[in-house]
Motif scaffolding. Structure first.
Motif, PDB file in Angstrom:
ATOM      1  N   GLY A   1       0.813  -1.214   0.000  1.00 48.49           N
ATOM      2  CA  GLY A   1       0.000   0.000   0.000  1.00 48.49           C
ATOM      3  C   GLY A   1       0.845   1.262   0.000  1.00 48.49           C
ATOM      4  O   GLY A   1       0.575   2.208  -0.750  1.00 48.49           O
ATOM      5  N   ILE A   2       1.879   1.279   0.828  1.00 47.27           N
ATOM      6  CA  ILE A   2       2.759   2.461   0.902  1.00 47.27           C
ATOM      7  C   ILE A   2       3.474   2.683  -0.428  1.00 47.27           C
ATOM      8  O   ILE A   2       3.522   3.803  -0.953  1.00 47.27           O
ATOM      9  CB  ILE A   2       3.768   2.324   2.066  1.00 47.27           C
ATOM     10  CG1 ILE A   2       3.036   2.430   3.404  1.00 47.27           C
ATOM     11  CG2 ILE A   2       4.872   3.370   1.971  1.00 47.27           C
ATOM     12  CD1 ILE A   2       3.859   2.017   4.617  1.00 47.27           C
ATOM     13  N   ILE A   3       4.017   1.602  -0.998  1.00 45.86           N
ATOM     14  CA  ILE A   3       4.730   1.722  -2.279  1.00 45.86           C
ATOM     15  C   ILE A   3       3.785   2.236  -3.361  1.00 45.86           C
ATOM     16  O   ILE A   3       4.128   3.155  -4.112  1.00 45.86           O
ATOM     17  CB  ILE A   3       5.358   0.376  -2.702  1.00 45.86           C
ATOM     18  CG1 ILE A   3       6.489  -0.006  -1.743  1.00 45.86           C
ATOM     19  CG2 ILE A   3       5.882   0.444  -4.138  1.00 45.86           C
ATOM     20  CD1 ILE A   3       6.960  -1.445  -1.864  1.00 45.86           C
ATOM     21  N   MET A   4       2.589   1.657  -3.435  1.00 47.56           N
ATOM     22  CA  MET A   4       1.639   2.064  -4.476  1.00 47.56           C
ATOM     23  C   MET A   4       1.188   3.508  -4.288  1.00 47.56           C
ATOM     24  O   MET A   4       1.019   4.244  -5.262  1.00 47.56           O
ATOM     25  CB  MET A   4       0.424   1.121  -4.471  1.00 47.56           C
ATOM     26  CG  MET A   4       0.768  -0.328  -4.784  1.00 47.56           C
ATOM     27  SD  MET A   4       1.644  -0.546  -6.343  1.00 47.56           S
ATOM     28  CE  MET A   4       0.314  -0.366  -7.495  1.00 47.56           C
ATOM     29  N   PHE A   5       1.018   3.933  -3.038  1.00 48.24           N
ATOM     30  CA  PHE A   5       0.646   5.315  -2.761  1.00 48.24           C
ATOM     31  C   PHE A   5       1.769   6.267  -3.175  1.00 48.24           C
ATOM     32  O   PHE A   5       1.527   7.291  -3.816  1.00 48.24           O
ATOM     33  CB  PHE A   5       0.319   5.481  -1.278  1.00 48.24           C
ATOM     34  CG  PHE A   5      -0.077   6.870  -0.902  1.00 48.24           C
ATOM     35  CD1 PHE A   5      -1.287   7.405  -1.321  1.00 48.24           C
ATOM     36  CD2 PHE A   5       0.759   7.662  -0.121  1.00 48.24           C
ATOM     37  CE1 PHE A   5      -1.657   8.701  -0.968  1.00 48.24           C
ATOM     38  CE2 PHE A   5       0.398   8.951   0.231  1.00 48.24           C
ATOM     39  CZ  PHE A   5      -0.817   9.472  -0.195  1.00 48.24           C
ATOM     40  N   VAL A   6       3.002   5.901  -2.832  1.00 47.64           N
ATOM     41  CA  VAL A   6       4.159   6.751  -3.162  1.00 47.64           C
ATOM     42  C   VAL A   6       4.337   6.894  -4.673  1.00 47.64           C
ATOM     43  O   VAL A   6       4.707   7.959  -5.156  1.00 47.64           O
ATOM     44  CB  VAL A   6       5.450   6.193  -2.494  1.00 47.64           C
ATOM     45  CG1 VAL A   6       6.701   6.845  -3.058  1.00 47.64           C
ATOM     46  CG2 VAL A   6       5.391   6.383  -0.987  1.00 47.64           C
ATOM     47  N   ILE A   7       4.027   5.829  -5.437  1.00 51.21           N
ATOM     48  CA  ILE A   7       4.216   5.933  -6.892  1.00 51.21           C
ATOM     49  C   ILE A   7       3.018   6.567  -7.606  1.00 51.21           C
ATOM     50  O   ILE A   7       3.012   6.665  -8.828  1.00 51.21           O
ATOM     51  CB  ILE A   7       4.604   4.588  -7.549  1.00 51.21           C
ATOM     52  CG1 ILE A   7       3.492   3.548  -7.411  1.00 51.21           C
ATOM     53  CG2 ILE A   7       5.910   4.070  -7.002  1.00 51.21           C
ATOM     54  CD1 ILE A   7       3.769   2.254  -8.176  1.00 51.21           C
ATOM     55  N   GLY A   8       2.011   7.003  -6.818  1.00 52.34           N
ATOM     56  CA  GLY A   8       0.980   7.835  -7.427  1.00 52.34           C
ATOM     57  C   GLY A   8      -0.458   7.365  -7.386  1.00 52.34           C
ATOM     58  O   GLY A   8      -1.332   8.030  -7.934  1.00 52.34           O
ATOM     59  N   HIS A   9      -0.733   6.258  -6.723  1.00 51.60           N
ATOM     60  CA  HIS A   9      -2.125   5.815  -6.630  1.00 51.60           C
ATOM     61  C   HIS A   9      -2.831   6.579  -5.509  1.00 51.60           C
ATOM     62  O   HIS A   9      -2.200   6.960  -4.522  1.00 51.60           O
ATOM     63  CB  HIS A   9      -2.191   4.305  -6.392  1.00 51.60           C
ATOM     64  CG  HIS A   9      -1.744   3.530  -7.584  1.00 51.60           C
ATOM     65  ND1 HIS A   9      -2.583   3.220  -8.632  1.00 51.60           N
ATOM     66  CD2 HIS A   9      -0.532   3.032  -7.919  1.00 51.60           C
ATOM     67  CE1 HIS A   9      -1.911   2.562  -9.541  1.00 51.60           C
ATOM     68  NE2 HIS A   9      -0.656   2.434  -9.143  1.00 51.60           N
ATOM     69  N   PRO A  10      -4.149   6.811  -5.649  1.00 52.04           N
ATOM     70  CA  PRO A  10      -4.864   7.574  -4.614  1.00 52.04           C
ATOM     71  C   PRO A  10      -4.890   6.836  -3.273  1.00 52.04           C
ATOM     72  O   PRO A  10      -4.706   5.620  -3.204  1.00 52.04           O
ATOM     73  CB  PRO A  10      -6.269   7.748  -5.193  1.00 52.04           C
ATOM     74  CG  PRO A  10      -6.383   6.819  -6.335  1.00 52.04           C
ATOM     75  CD  PRO A  10      -5.011   6.433  -6.763  1.00 52.04           C
ATOM     76  N   TYR A  11      -5.144   7.577  -2.199  1.00 57.02           N
ATOM     77  CA  TYR A  11      -5.061   7.056  -0.829  1.00 57.02           C
ATOM     78  C   TYR A  11      -5.864   5.780  -0.546  1.00 57.02           C
ATOM     79  O   TYR A  11      -5.468   4.999   0.317  1.00 57.02           O
ATOM     80  CB  TYR A  11      -5.442   8.144   0.189  1.00 57.02           C
ATOM     81  CG  TYR A  11      -6.908   8.476   0.200  1.00 57.02           C
ATOM     82  CD1 TYR A  11      -7.788   7.757   0.997  1.00 57.02           C
ATOM     83  CD2 TYR A  11      -7.424   9.495  -0.595  1.00 57.02           C
ATOM     84  CE1 TYR A  11      -9.143   8.037   1.000  1.00 57.02           C
ATOM     85  CE2 TYR A  11      -8.779   9.781  -0.602  1.00 57.02           C
ATOM     86  CZ  TYR A  11      -9.630   9.062   0.194  1.00 57.02           C
ATOM     87  OH  TYR A  11     -10.969   9.331   0.191  1.00 57.02           O
ATOM     88  N   PRO A  12      -6.995   5.490  -1.249  1.00 54.44           N
ATOM     89  CA  PRO A  12      -7.707   4.254  -0.915  1.00 54.44           C
ATOM     90  C   PRO A  12      -6.851   2.992  -1.070  1.00 54.44           C
ATOM     91  O   PRO A  12      -7.154   1.969  -0.474  1.00 54.44           O
ATOM     92  CB  PRO A  12      -8.889   4.235  -1.887  1.00 54.44           C
ATOM     93  CG  PRO A  12      -9.145   5.665  -2.178  1.00 54.44           C
ATOM     94  CD  PRO A  12      -7.777   6.292  -2.207  1.00 54.44           C
ATOM     95  N   ILE A  13      -5.786   3.079  -1.844  1.00 59.94           N
ATOM     96  CA  ILE A  13      -4.907   1.913  -2.002  1.00 59.94           C
ATOM     97  C   ILE A  13      -4.400   1.445  -0.640  1.00 59.94           C
ATOM     98  O   ILE A  13      -4.294   0.245  -0.385  1.00 59.94           O
ATOM     99  CB  ILE A  13      -3.736   2.206  -2.978  1.00 59.94           C
ATOM    100  CG1 ILE A  13      -2.961   0.918  -3.314  1.00 59.94           C
ATOM    101  CG2 ILE A  13      -2.760   3.221  -2.433  1.00 59.94           C
ATOM    102  CD1 ILE A  13      -3.625   0.006  -4.264  1.00 59.94           C
ATOM    103  N   LEU A  14      -4.112   2.381   0.253  1.00 58.92           N
ATOM    104  CA  LEU A  14      -3.641   2.020   1.598  1.00 58.92           C
ATOM    105  C   LEU A  14      -4.718   1.247   2.359  1.00 58.92           C
ATOM    106  O   LEU A  14      -4.436   0.233   3.006  1.00 58.92           O
ATOM    107  CB  LEU A  14      -3.255   3.271   2.386  1.00 58.92           C
ATOM    108  CG  LEU A  14      -2.029   4.028   1.881  1.00 58.92           C
ATOM    109  CD1 LEU A  14      -1.971   5.422   2.497  1.00 58.92           C
ATOM    110  CD2 LEU A  14      -0.766   3.250   2.208  1.00 58.92           C
ATOM    111  N   LEU A  15      -5.962   1.711   2.271  1.00 66.56           N
ATOM    112  CA  LEU A  15      -7.062   1.051   2.964  1.00 66.56           C
ATOM    113  C   LEU A  15      -7.309  -0.351   2.421  1.00 66.56           C
ATOM    114  O   LEU A  15      -7.498  -1.306   3.183  1.00 66.56           O
ATOM    115  CB  LEU A  15      -8.344   1.893   2.848  1.00 66.56           C
ATOM    116  CG  LEU A  15      -8.243   3.338   3.338  1.00 66.56           C
ATOM    117  CD1 LEU A  15      -9.536   4.093   3.061  1.00 66.56           C
ATOM    118  CD2 LEU A  15      -7.919   3.368   4.824  1.00 66.56           C
TER     119      LEU A  15
END
Length: 194
Positions: free
Chosen positions: A73-87
Motif C-alpha cells: 500500500g505504501i509503495i503504491m501510494f508513493v508511486i501515485g495511486h490515490p489514498y484508498p490503495i492504503l485502505l
C-alpha cells in the motif's frame, strides 16, 4: 502452531513481499494496453499465486501478511495511486490474516481462500477509474499516457466493471492459489500442511 515473531520472520516478510510485488508489477505492466488493464485484477493474482502460496507456507503467526499488505500500500501510494490503495491493502492483509489463523496456518484450503481475499488489495489500484476519483484521475494521467489512452480507458471502465473486477480478483486469486498449491504440493507436505 503459532510461534514468536522473530527477526527471520521480518526477513521472510521482506523477501516474499518483494518477490510478490515484482511478479504483480510485471503482470500489471500489460495495463499499458487499455483493454488488458480491465483484466489485470484476474491476471495478476493468477500469476502471483505461486509465490504467494509459498509465502503462506512460511507464515506461522499473525502479522506477517498485514505487514506485506501495508508495504504494498505504501509503495503504491508513493508511486501515485490515490489514498484508498492504503485502505484496500491493509484491509486485505488483515482479512487474509484472519483466514490463515482460522486454519491455524496449516490448512491449504485456508491458504487458497487467503490468496483469493488478499488479491482484493488490487481494487485499490483500479478504484481511481471509478466513482468520485474518475475525472480527476483521468485528467492527471493525460500528459503521461495521452488522450487516446484516457478515452480508451474511460470506454472500458463504466461503473459496473468495478464490481466485475471484485469477482475477477477473487476468482483469479483462488485459481492462482490452487495452482500454487498444486505446484508446491511437496513443499506443503514437507512443511506439515494439509
Amino acid at each position: 502452531m503459532e510461534k514468536k515473531f522473530e527477526i527471520k520472520d521480518l526477513i521472510t516478510v521482506g523477501v516474499f513481499s518483494a518477490l510478490y510485488f515484482v511478479v504483480m508489477f510485471a503482470v500489471a505492466c500489460f495495463g499499458f494496453i487499455p483493454i488488458f488493464m480491465v483484466f489485470t485484477p484476474f491476471l495478476c493474482p493468477l500469476v502471483a499465486g505461486i509465490p504467494l502460496m509459498l509465502y503462506f507456507s512460511k507464515i506461522k503467526h499473525f502479522g506477517m501478511i498485514t505487514i506485506t499488505g501495508t508495504l504494498i500500500g505504501i509503495i503504491m501510494f508513493v508511486i501515485g495511486h490515490p489514498y484508498p490503495i492504503l485502505l484496500f491493502c491493509i484491509g486485505a492483509g488483515l482479512l487474509t490474516e484472519v483466514i490463515l489463523k482460522m486454519g491455524n496456518y496449516q490448512s491449504i484450503k485456508h491458504c487458497v481462500a487467503g490468496s483469493a481475499v488478499f488479491s482484493l488489495w488490487f481494487l485499490g489500484m483500479v478504484i481511481a477509474f471509478f466513482f468520485s476519483f474518475r475525472e480527476a484521475y483521468f485528467a492527471s494521467i493525460v500528459d503521461g499516457y495521452g488522450q487516446e489512452y484516457v478515452e480508451a480507458m474511460k470506454s472500458y471502465t463504466p461503473t459496473w466493471v468495478f464490481f466485475a473486477m471484485i469477482i475477477m480478483c477473487l476468482v483469479g486469486g483462488a485459481i492462482g492459489g490452487l495452482l500454487g498449491a498444486k505446484v508446491l504440493k511437496k513443499h506443503f507436505r514437507k512443511a506439515g500442511m494439509a
